[in-house]
Scaffold this motif. Structure first.
Motif, short mmCIF file in Angstrom:
data_model
loop_
_atom_site.label_atom_id
_atom_site.label_comp_id
_atom_site.label_asym_id
_atom_site.label_seq_id
_atom_site.Cartn_x
_atom_site.Cartn_y
_atom_site.Cartn_z
N VAL A 73 0.83 -1.20 0.00
CA VAL A 73 0.00 0.00 0.00
C VAL A 73 0.87 1.25 0.00
O VAL A 73 0.60 2.22 -0.74
CB VAL A 73 -0.95 -0.01 1.22
N LEU A 74 1.91 1.25 0.82
CA LEU A 74 2.79 2.41 0.90
C LEU A 74 3.56 2.62 -0.41
O LEU A 74 3.78 3.75 -0.84
CB LEU A 74 3.76 2.26 2.06
N THR A 75 3.96 1.52 -1.04
CA THR A 75 4.66 1.62 -2.33
C THR A 75 3.75 2.23 -3.38
O THR A 75 4.16 3.09 -4.16
CB THR A 75 5.14 0.23 -2.77
N ASP A 76 2.49 1.79 -3.41
CA ASP A 76 1.53 2.34 -4.37
C ASP A 76 1.28 3.82 -4.10
O ASP A 76 1.19 4.63 -5.04
CB ASP A 76 0.20 1.58 -4.29
N ALA A 77 1.17 4.20 -2.83
CA ALA A 77 0.93 5.60 -2.48
C ALA A 77 2.10 6.47 -2.91
O ALA A 77 1.92 7.60 -3.40
CB ALA A 77 0.68 5.74 -0.98
N ALA A 78 3.32 5.96 -2.75
CA ALA A 78 4.51 6.73 -3.12
C ALA A 78 4.57 6.97 -4.61
O ALA A 78 5.11 8.00 -5.06
CB ALA A 78 5.77 6.01 -2.65
N ALA A 79 4.01 6.07 -5.40
CA ALA A 79 4.07 6.19 -6.86
C ALA A 79 2.97 7.07 -7.43
O ALA A 79 3.00 7.42 -8.61
CB ALA A 79 3.99 4.80 -7.49
N ASP A 80 2.00 7.44 -6.60
CA ASP A 80 0.85 8.21 -7.06
C ASP A 80 1.04 9.69 -6.71
O ASP A 80 0.90 10.09 -5.56
CB ASP A 80 -0.42 7.66 -6.41
N ARG A 81 1.35 10.52 -7.70
CA ARG A 81 1.62 11.93 -7.44
C ARG A 81 0.36 12.73 -7.11
O ARG A 81 0.45 13.91 -6.75
CB ARG A 81 2.33 12.55 -8.65
N SER A 82 -0.81 12.11 -7.23
CA SER A 82 -2.04 12.81 -6.84
C SER A 82 -2.30 12.74 -5.34
O SER A 82 -3.16 13.45 -4.82
CB SER A 82 -3.24 12.22 -7.59
N VAL A 83 -1.55 11.89 -4.64
CA VAL A 83 -1.73 11.75 -3.18
C VAL A 83 -1.17 12.97 -2.48
O VAL A 83 -0.03 13.38 -2.74
CB VAL A 83 -1.05 10.45 -2.68
N ARG A 84 -1.95 13.55 -1.57
CA ARG A 84 -1.52 14.75 -0.85
C ARG A 84 -1.18 14.47 0.61
O ARG A 84 -0.51 15.26 1.26
CB ARG A 84 -2.62 15.82 -0.92
N ALA A 85 -1.69 13.36 1.15
CA ALA A 85 -1.41 13.02 2.55
C ALA A 85 -1.76 11.56 2.76
O ALA A 85 -2.51 10.95 1.97
CB ALA A 85 -2.21 13.90 3.49
N LEU A 86 -1.20 10.99 3.82
CA LEU A 86 -1.52 9.61 4.20
C LEU A 86 -1.88 9.58 5.68
O LEU A 86 -1.19 10.18 6.51
CB LEU A 86 -0.35 8.68 3.91
N VAL A 87 -2.98 8.89 5.99
CA VAL A 87 -3.45 8.76 7.37
C VAL A 87 -3.29 7.32 7.81
O VAL A 87 -3.72 6.38 7.11
CB VAL A 87 -4.92 9.18 7.50
N LEU A 88 -2.66 7.11 8.95
CA LEU A 88 -2.52 5.79 9.56
C LEU A 88 -3.44 5.71 10.77
O LEU A 88 -3.45 6.62 11.62
CB LEU A 88 -1.08 5.56 10.02
N THR A 132 10.93 1.91 5.86
CA THR A 132 11.51 2.76 4.82
C THR A 132 10.46 3.16 3.80
O THR A 132 10.48 4.28 3.27
CB THR A 132 12.68 2.05 4.13
N ARG A 133 9.53 2.25 3.50
CA ARG A 133 8.44 2.61 2.59
C ARG A 133 7.63 3.77 3.16
O ARG A 133 7.16 4.64 2.40
CB ARG A 133 7.52 1.40 2.35
N LEU A 134 7.49 3.81 4.46
CA LEU A 134 6.75 4.91 5.09
C LEU A 134 7.55 6.20 5.03
O LEU A 134 7.03 7.25 4.62
CB LEU A 134 6.44 4.54 6.55
N THR A 135 8.82 6.14 5.40
CA THR A 135 9.63 7.35 5.41
C THR A 135 9.95 7.85 4.00
O THR A 135 10.28 9.02 3.83
CB THR A 135 10.93 7.14 6.19
N ALA A 195 5.81 7.17 15.54
CA ALA A 195 7.01 8.00 15.66
C ALA A 195 7.54 8.42 14.29
O ALA A 195 8.11 9.50 14.15
CB ALA A 195 8.10 7.26 16.44
N LEU A 196 7.34 7.57 13.29
CA LEU A 196 7.81 7.88 11.94
C LEU A 196 6.83 8.78 11.19
O LEU A 196 7.11 9.21 10.08
CB LEU A 196 8.02 6.59 11.15
N SER A 197 5.68 9.06 11.80
CA SER A 197 4.71 9.97 11.21
C SER A 197 5.12 11.42 11.46
O SER A 197 5.99 11.70 12.29
CB SER A 197 3.32 9.71 11.80
N ASP A 198 4.48 12.33 10.76
CA ASP A 198 4.76 13.75 10.93
C ASP A 198 3.88 14.40 11.99
O ASP A 198 4.31 15.30 12.70
CB ASP A 198 4.56 14.49 9.60
N ILE A 199 2.64 13.94 12.08
CA ILE A 199 1.66 14.51 13.00
C ILE A 199 0.93 13.37 13.68
O ILE A 199 0.56 12.38 13.03
CB ILE A 199 0.65 15.40 12.24
N VAL A 200 0.74 13.47 15.00
CA VAL A 200 0.03 12.45 15.76
C VAL A 200 -1.07 13.11 16.58
O VAL A 200 -0.80 14.02 17.36
CB VAL A 200 0.98 11.66 16.70
#
Length: 257
Positions: free
Chosen positions: A38-53, A90-93, A116-121
């Motif tokens: 899922v993270l690999t797919d998100a990284a390849a999609d330039r239309s993605v603006r944010a990811l929520v975990l 690493t896929r997340l970062t 911890a690897l997220s930007d906002i919690v």
């Protein structure tokens, strides 16, 4: 399928939900593999603006499913396991968009590292944070994970967390700077929506530049030698005892061997 990683996309935001009912969303090997995809797919999609975990059913994530750790019998197998963990992390970062973790309930072990690897919690008042592996399983954390916890919780609070295995409350995590906000459960979606609207209003390339530069700053940590530590820990009798005790629901007897 009861153990799964669910992903959905709406208005440029990918929401990733960890689900393992009855086990506080402990992350299985298959779940880690799906999370990596899922993270690999998100990284390849330039239309993605944010990811929520986030996690399902009132918990964030209870760390790695211990049934997987039961299969680790030697030091080299422990090195391989940690390599798997590093690859997923690493896929997340590697994402070039802001990562927001929404924490409800338990956020421990591997779940704590993801936050911890997220930007906002953002969390709810009942959330608890920690990595009690020194008391329960007897394994270890990667240099990157320890460094990120030290940067977000503070060195001394991280030392207390790891050396005493105690869990921190939502208010303690907020005071430490690990959490951006503590919000009542009935307001969490509103708080998240406002944050995502603010992210969408910002220049995508500027936000991408922040992520890239932070990633380069963190990259030096990957050069720290660690496999010798992993071999000693995962090949130890204490680690085997910790896993068996956890699954047997008894207190482990650690002997430093």
């Amino acid at each position: 399928m009861s153990e799964e990683v669910r992903a959905s996309t709406d208005a440029g935001v990918v929401t990733v939900t960890l689900s393992n009912p009855g086990r506080r969303n402990a992350i299985t090997r298959d779940m880690y593999a799906e999370l990596e995809r899922v993270l690999t797919d998100a990284a390849a999609d330039r239309s993605v603006r944010a990811l929520v975990l986030r996690g399902a059913d009132g918990a964030f994530a209870g760390g790695t499913d211990i049934r997987w750790l039961q299969q680790i019998r030697t030091g080299p197998q422990g090195v391989d396991y940690e390599a798997d963990m590093r690859r997923v992390q690493t896929r997340l970062t590697d994402l070039d968009v802001p990562i927001v973790s929404i924490v409800e309930g338990a956020c421990v072990g591997g779940g704590l590292v993801l936050a911890a690897l997220s930007d906002i919690v953002v969390c709810t008042p009942s959330s608890m944070f920690g990595s009690p592996i020194a008391r329960t399983i007897g394994n270890t954390l990667s240099p990157t994970s320890i460094a990120r916890l030290s940067a977000t919780f503070g060195r001394h609070r991280t030392a207390e967390m790891l050396f005493t295995a105690r869990l921190f409350t939502a208010d303690e995590a907020l005071a430490a700077g690990f959490v951006n906000d503590v919000v009542e459960p009935d307001r969490i979606e509103e708080r998240l929506a406002g944050m995502l609207d603010a992210i969408r209003a910002c220049a995508p390339l500027t936000l991408r530049s922040f992520r890239i530069l932070w990633r380069r700053m963190d990259a030096v940590l990957g050069e720290i030698e660690h496999d010798d530590v992993y071999r000693e820990i995962y090949g130890s009798a204490d680690f085997a005892e910790g896993v068996e005790a956890f699954l047997g629901k008894r207190r482990p007897r650690f002997e430093g061997l």
